[in-house]
Scaffold this motif. Structure first.
Motif, short mmCIF file in Angstrom:
data_model
loop_
_atom_site.label_atom_id
_atom_site.label_comp_id
_atom_site.label_asym_id
_atom_site.label_seq_id
_atom_site.Cartn_x
_atom_site.Cartn_y
_atom_site.Cartn_z
N ALA A 83 0.75 -1.31 -0.12
CA ALA A 83 0.07 0.08 -0.07
C ALA A 83 0.71 1.20 0.02
O ALA A 83 1.89 1.20 0.61
CB ALA A 83 -0.86 -0.02 1.29
N GLY A 84 0.32 2.37 -0.44
CA GLY A 84 1.15 3.55 -0.49
C GLY A 84 0.30 4.36 0.54
O GLY A 84 -0.96 4.62 0.64
N LEU A 85 0.96 5.22 1.56
CA LEU A 85 0.47 5.84 2.60
C LEU A 85 1.00 7.22 2.46
O LEU A 85 2.08 7.59 2.22
CB LEU A 85 1.03 5.28 3.77
N GLU A 86 -0.09 8.25 2.82
CA GLU A 86 0.08 9.61 2.78
C GLU A 86 0.18 9.96 4.32
O GLU A 86 -0.85 9.84 4.95
CB GLU A 86 -0.76 10.38 1.73
N PHE A 87 1.42 10.62 4.52
CA PHE A 87 1.28 11.01 6.11
C PHE A 87 0.34 12.40 6.12
O PHE A 87 0.48 13.12 5.41
CB PHE A 87 2.89 11.52 6.40
N ALA A 88 -0.22 12.25 7.51
CA ALA A 88 -1.04 13.22 7.74
C ALA A 88 -0.17 14.59 7.99
O ALA A 88 -0.35 15.72 7.42
CB ALA A 88 -1.81 13.11 9.01
N ASP A 89 0.93 14.74 8.43
CA ASP A 89 2.08 15.65 8.51
C ASP A 89 3.34 15.13 7.78
O ASP A 89 3.81 14.16 8.29
CB ASP A 89 2.21 15.99 10.08
N PRO A 90 3.92 15.95 6.93
CA PRO A 90 5.09 15.59 6.39
C PRO A 90 6.25 15.32 7.48
O PRO A 90 6.21 16.08 8.58
CB PRO A 90 5.46 16.62 5.52
N LEU A 91 7.03 14.30 7.19
CA LEU A 91 8.20 14.28 7.78
C LEU A 91 9.09 15.30 8.12
O LEU A 91 9.27 16.07 6.98
CB LEU A 91 9.06 12.97 7.41
N ASP A 92 9.70 15.45 9.30
CA ASP A 92 10.61 16.55 9.30
C ASP A 92 11.80 16.25 8.40
O ASP A 92 12.19 15.25 8.12
CB ASP A 92 11.15 16.68 10.86
N SER A 93 12.28 17.46 7.89
CA SER A 93 13.52 17.18 6.70
C SER A 93 14.91 16.26 7.40
O SER A 93 15.43 15.63 6.77
CB SER A 93 13.76 18.43 6.29
N GLN A 94 15.12 16.69 8.50
CA GLN A 94 16.22 16.14 9.35
C GLN A 94 15.75 14.48 9.76
O GLN A 94 16.69 13.74 9.38
CB GLN A 94 16.70 16.70 10.57
N ILE A 95 14.76 14.38 10.19
CA ILE A 95 14.17 13.13 10.47
C ILE A 95 14.27 12.21 9.15
O ILE A 95 14.74 11.06 8.98
CB ILE A 95 12.79 12.98 11.07
N PHE A 96 13.72 12.59 8.06
CA PHE A 96 13.76 12.10 6.67
C PHE A 96 14.99 11.62 6.29
O PHE A 96 15.57 10.66 5.94
CB PHE A 96 12.95 12.97 5.62
N SER A 97 16.12 12.74 6.25
CA SER A 97 17.36 12.47 5.99
C SER A 97 18.11 11.44 6.57
O SER A 97 18.92 10.63 6.17
CB SER A 97 18.01 13.76 5.91
N ASP A 98 17.89 11.35 7.94
CA ASP A 98 18.58 10.50 9.05
C ASP A 98 18.16 8.91 8.47
O ASP A 98 18.59 8.04 8.46
CB ASP A 98 18.04 10.71 10.38
N LEU A 99 16.73 8.62 8.24
CA LEU A 99 16.02 7.66 7.92
C LEU A 99 16.59 7.07 6.60
O LEU A 99 17.13 5.77 6.52
CB LEU A 99 14.60 7.51 7.74
N VAL A 100 16.80 7.85 5.53
CA VAL A 100 17.37 7.54 4.32
C VAL A 100 18.79 7.16 4.58
O VAL A 100 19.24 6.20 3.96
CB VAL A 100 17.20 8.65 3.27
N ALA A 101 19.43 7.92 5.23
CA ALA A 101 20.98 7.50 5.60
C ALA A 101 21.06 6.23 6.20
O ALA A 101 22.12 5.33 5.92
CB ALA A 101 21.80 8.66 6.37
N ARG A 102 20.23 5.90 6.98
CA ARG A 102 20.43 4.39 7.72
C ARG A 102 19.81 3.52 7.12
O ARG A 102 20.34 2.33 7.21
CB ARG A 102 19.68 4.82 9.23
N PHE A 103 18.72 3.58 6.33
CA PHE A 103 18.03 2.56 5.56
C PHE A 103 17.89 2.72 4.17
O PHE A 103 17.31 1.63 3.57
CB PHE A 103 16.66 2.36 6.18
#
Length: 113
Positions: A83-103
């Motif tokens: 499934a494709g999910l749309e977040f009610a509130d966008p992820l914070d830019s720093q959190i997004f960057s950290d998740l992409v760097a880790r995973f």
């Protein structure tokens, strides 16, 4: 809000930003049932998840990304396996960057293979 999934033969849709390919486990909650799902791609605005049953478009769910509090998301599209999910509130830019760097798998899902 219901988008068509271009991976399954539907016409392409305009995205706000490219998807990043990732492989991460997240906690998924629908009604009173919790499970673990696999995220396959991620943007600040949403994610593709696998390992869930059939969902309905516009259905509200909760998703807890690694190191993050659970957040509300809505089902944009779904099939029997993902499934494709749309977040009610966008992820914070720093959190997004950290998740992409880790995973992250090192290339954007929007880029050709």
């Amino acid at each position: 809000m219901a988008y068509l999934d271009p991976e399954f033969g539907s016409p392409p849709i305009h995205r706000r930003e490219p998807r990043e390919q990732v492989e991460m486990l997240a906690k998924f909650r629908r009604d009173f049932v919790s499970s673990t799902v696999l995220l396959k791609d991620l943007t600040r605005f949403g994610a593709k998840v696998e390992g869930i049953g059939r969902l309905s478009a516009d259905e509200a769910v909760s998703l807890a990304l690694p190191g993050c509090r659970p957040a509300m998301a809505f089902v944009a599209w779904a099939n029997e396996h993902s499934a494709g999910l749309e977040f009610a509130d966008p992820l914070d830019s720093q959190i997004f960057s950290d998740l992409v760097a880790r995973f992250g798998l090192g290339r954007s899902a929007a880029a050709p293979a």
